[in-house]
Design an enzyme around this catalytic site. Structure first.
Site, PDB file in Angstrom:
ATOM      1  CG  ASN A   8     -63.935 -31.757 -14.096  1.00  0.00           C
ATOM      2  OD1 ASN A   8     -63.990 -30.619 -13.973  1.00  0.00           O
ATOM      3  ND2 ASN A   8     -64.345 -32.501 -16.106  1.00  0.00           N
ATOM      4  N   GLY A   9     -61.437 -31.805 -15.528  1.00  0.00           N
ATOM      5  CA  GLY A   9     -60.921 -30.589 -15.911  1.00  0.00           C
ATOM      6  C   GLY A   9     -60.128 -31.046 -17.425  1.00  0.00           C
ATOM      7  CB  CYS A  23     -69.980 -21.972 -10.180  1.00  0.00           C
ATOM      8  SG  CYS A  23     -71.032 -21.451 -11.869  1.00  0.00           S
TER       9      CYS A  23
HETATM   10  C1  LIG Z   1     -71.810 -25.110 -20.847  1.00  0.00           C
HETATM   11  C2  LIG Z   1     -70.911 -24.765 -19.114  1.00  0.00           C
HETATM   12  C3  LIG Z   1     -71.980 -25.269 -17.998  1.00  0.00           C
HETATM   13  C4  LIG Z   1     -71.669 -25.376 -16.868  1.00  0.00           C
HETATM   14  N1  LIG Z   1     -72.674 -25.402 -15.926  1.00  0.00           N
HETATM   15  C5  LIG Z   1     -71.690 -25.825 -14.394  1.00  0.00           C
HETATM   16  C6  LIG Z   1     -72.646 -26.206 -13.452  1.00  0.00           C
HETATM   17  O1  LIG Z   1     -73.792 -26.250 -13.380  1.00  0.00           O
HETATM   18  N2  LIG Z   1     -71.956 -26.758 -12.517  1.00  0.00           N
HETATM   19  C7  LIG Z   1     -70.533 -27.286 -12.096  1.00  0.00           C
HETATM   20  O2  LIG Z   1     -70.328 -28.260 -11.175  1.00  0.00           O
HETATM   21  N3  LIG Z   1     -69.519 -26.962 -13.172  1.00  0.00           N
HETATM   22  C8  LIG Z   1     -70.256 -27.164 -14.501  1.00  0.00           C
HETATM   23  N4  LIG Z   1     -69.464 -26.017 -15.334  1.00  0.00           N
HETATM   24  C9  LIG Z   1     -68.111 -26.821 -15.370  1.00  0.00           C
HETATM   25  C10 LIG Z   1     -67.459 -28.486 -15.940  1.00  0.00           C
HETATM   26  O3  LIG Z   1     -69.197 -29.213 -15.087  1.00  0.00           O
HETATM   27  C11 LIG Z   1     -66.364 -29.310 -15.916  1.00  0.00           C
HETATM   28  O4  LIG Z   1     -66.187 -29.023 -14.376  1.00  0.00           O
HETATM   29  C12 LIG Z   1     -66.030 -27.844 -16.875  1.00  0.00           C
HETATM   30  O5  LIG Z   1     -66.042 -27.465 -18.070  1.00  0.00           O
HETATM   31  C13 LIG Z   1     -63.916 -28.553 -16.751  1.00  0.00           C
HETATM   32  O6  LIG Z   1     -64.377 -29.855 -17.247  1.00  0.00           O
HETATM   33  P1  LIG Z   1     -64.256 -30.306 -18.995  1.00  0.00           P
HETATM   34  O7  LIG Z   1     -63.123 -30.015 -18.925  1.00  0.00           O
HETATM   35  O8  LIG Z   1     -64.184 -31.619 -18.918  1.00  0.00           O
HETATM   36  O9  LIG Z   1     -65.375 -29.620 -19.655  1.00  0.00           O
HETATM   37  C14 LIG Z   1     -69.993 -25.661 -16.950  1.00  0.00           C
HETATM   38  C15 LIG Z   1     -69.198 -25.582 -18.392  1.00  0.00           C
HETATM   39  C16 LIG Z   1     -69.834 -25.180 -18.660  1.00  0.00           C
HETATM   40  C17 LIG Z   1     -68.845 -25.763 -20.390  1.00  0.00           C
END
Ligand SMILES: Cc1cc2nc3c(=O)[nH]c(=O)nc-3n(C[C@H](O)[C@H](O)[C@H](O)COP(=O)(O)O)c2cc1C
Length: 334
Positions: free
Chosen positions: A210-211, A99
């Site tokens: 992830n991502g 994060c």
């Molecule tokens: C609103 C929001 C809050 C997030 N909060 C966290 C979190 O608390 N801890 C974490 O490890 N990643 C957090 N992330 C990142 C997501 O876990 C993930 O790694 C990121 O969105 C990429 O994956 P995606 O493309 O499938 O969304 C957050 C993402 C979003 C959109």
């Protein structure tokens, strides 16, 4: 490789997301998929250990398998927080090394710790020693101008030697200077091939990618290509029916028929009623349900009826029921 409930479920997981994957959201997702691993929002170890915020750990037993994500960088505090999570019954304790937000950087949590693998190793070793649940890590491939090709394997080496058997890798760097947390989820380029290289190099480590993953087709392709798990964040939140309704059948080989969106809405009503009986607001639950019909006829109307209706004073279950009644029959069915 261990085969506990959380590891088996990690073939597909919904990523931890602050302000989004709270217990109401997880209840919705659990009704949509029995097997997918669900993560809490990040809870910081200082808030739990020093701030007395144990209420943040509350969850419903229906949510299993469910993982608690912790943030922190002080081994003793993380050990205590992990023990609290295990006592509450979480199936897995995850450490956030991904994060990039300012608040988190100032406390020396999150992605900035990619620069301190020895400290992360001490943290996870302390978490492993303090309690019986599996300790996992969610990380990036590096930060700023680090060379991800060398930094990531070194980081994984450290945490594996400290007792971590499973990781989720957000396959892009975090650029800590100059990008907002939101931009940091889109702008640094994705490097999936590097995640595959890590799987080749660490065959015994359970690795989830992830991502940027937005469909079950993509998830299946990653699993077929040899990764152990796929973690989906934003797409699971915004288009939950597309990601979760067929996940049990397609990812976990479950032979029972998927539930329909209508069945999901009906199944969550008792949870909403119980929440409101405790003094909670309708909106606390319905805000996570806005995307339930996305991609189907009537989706905008559903979103509007639910978001406008749930904010009215005295709004109750009838808001959800009338929004559901107004949906075209084909959208409510499988
Ligand atoms: C609103 C929001 C809050 C997030 N909060 C966290 C979190 O608390 N801890 C974490 O490890 N990643 C957090 N992330 C990142 C997501 O876990 C993930 O790694 C990121 O969105 C990429 O994956 P995606 O493309 O499938 O969304 C957050 C993402 C979003 C959109």
């Amino acid at each position: 490789m261990p085969t506990n409930a959380a590891t088996a479920a990690a073939r597909l997981s919904v990523a931890p997301m602050m302000d989004w994957t709270d217990r109401h959201c997880r209840m919705l997702h659990r009704l949509m998929s029995r097997h997918t691993l669900l993560y809490t929002e990040m809870v910081t170890a200082p808030a739990l250990v020093r701030g007395g915020a144990r209420h943040l750990l509350r969850f419903d037993p229906v949510e299993h398998p469910v993982a608690l994500q912790l943030g922190g960088s002080e081994p003793g505090e993380l050990a205590d927080a992990a023990a609290m999570g295990a006592e509450e019954g979480y199936d897995e304790i995850n450490l956030n090394i991904g994060c990039p937000s300012d608040r988190v950087q100032s406390g020396c949590f999150g992605a900035v710790l990619m620069e301190q693998p020895a400290l992360v190793a001490r943290c996870v070793a302390a978490m492993v020693a303090a309690q019986p649940r599996e300790v996992t890590v969610k990380c990036r491939i590096g930060v700023d101008d680090q060379d991800a090709e060398t930094v990531l394997p070194d980081f994984l080496d450290h945490i594996r030697d400290a007792g971590v058997t499973r990781v989720a890798i957000h396959a892009r760097k975090a650029w800590l200077k100059g990008l907002s947390p939101k931009e940091n989820r889109d702008i640094p380029p994705l490097d999936y091939p590097l995640v595959f290289k890590m799987k080749d190099r660490f065959p015994d480590l359970h690795i989830s990618v992830n991502g940027g993953i937005t469909s079950l087709d993509q998830a299946e392709a990653f699993l077929r290509a040899g990764l152990d798990g796929v973690m989906i964040g934003r797409a699971a939140y915004h288009t939950p029916s597309e990601i979760l309704l067929e996940a049990d059948q397609r990812i976990f080989g479950d032979t029972s028929p998927p539930r329909t969106p209508q069945e999901i809405v009906e199944a969550i009503l008792p949870h909403i009623a119980a929440h409101m009986d405790e003094g909670g607001r309708l909106h606390n639950v319905t805000r996570h349900m806005l995307g339930l019909f996305s991609g189907r006829p009537g989706a905008r109307q559903w979103r509007r009826m639910l978001s406008e209706g749930a904010h009215r004073p005295g709004a109750g279950l009838e808001v959800v029921q009338s929004a559901l009644d107004a949906m075209p029959p084909a959208s409510k069915a499988a």
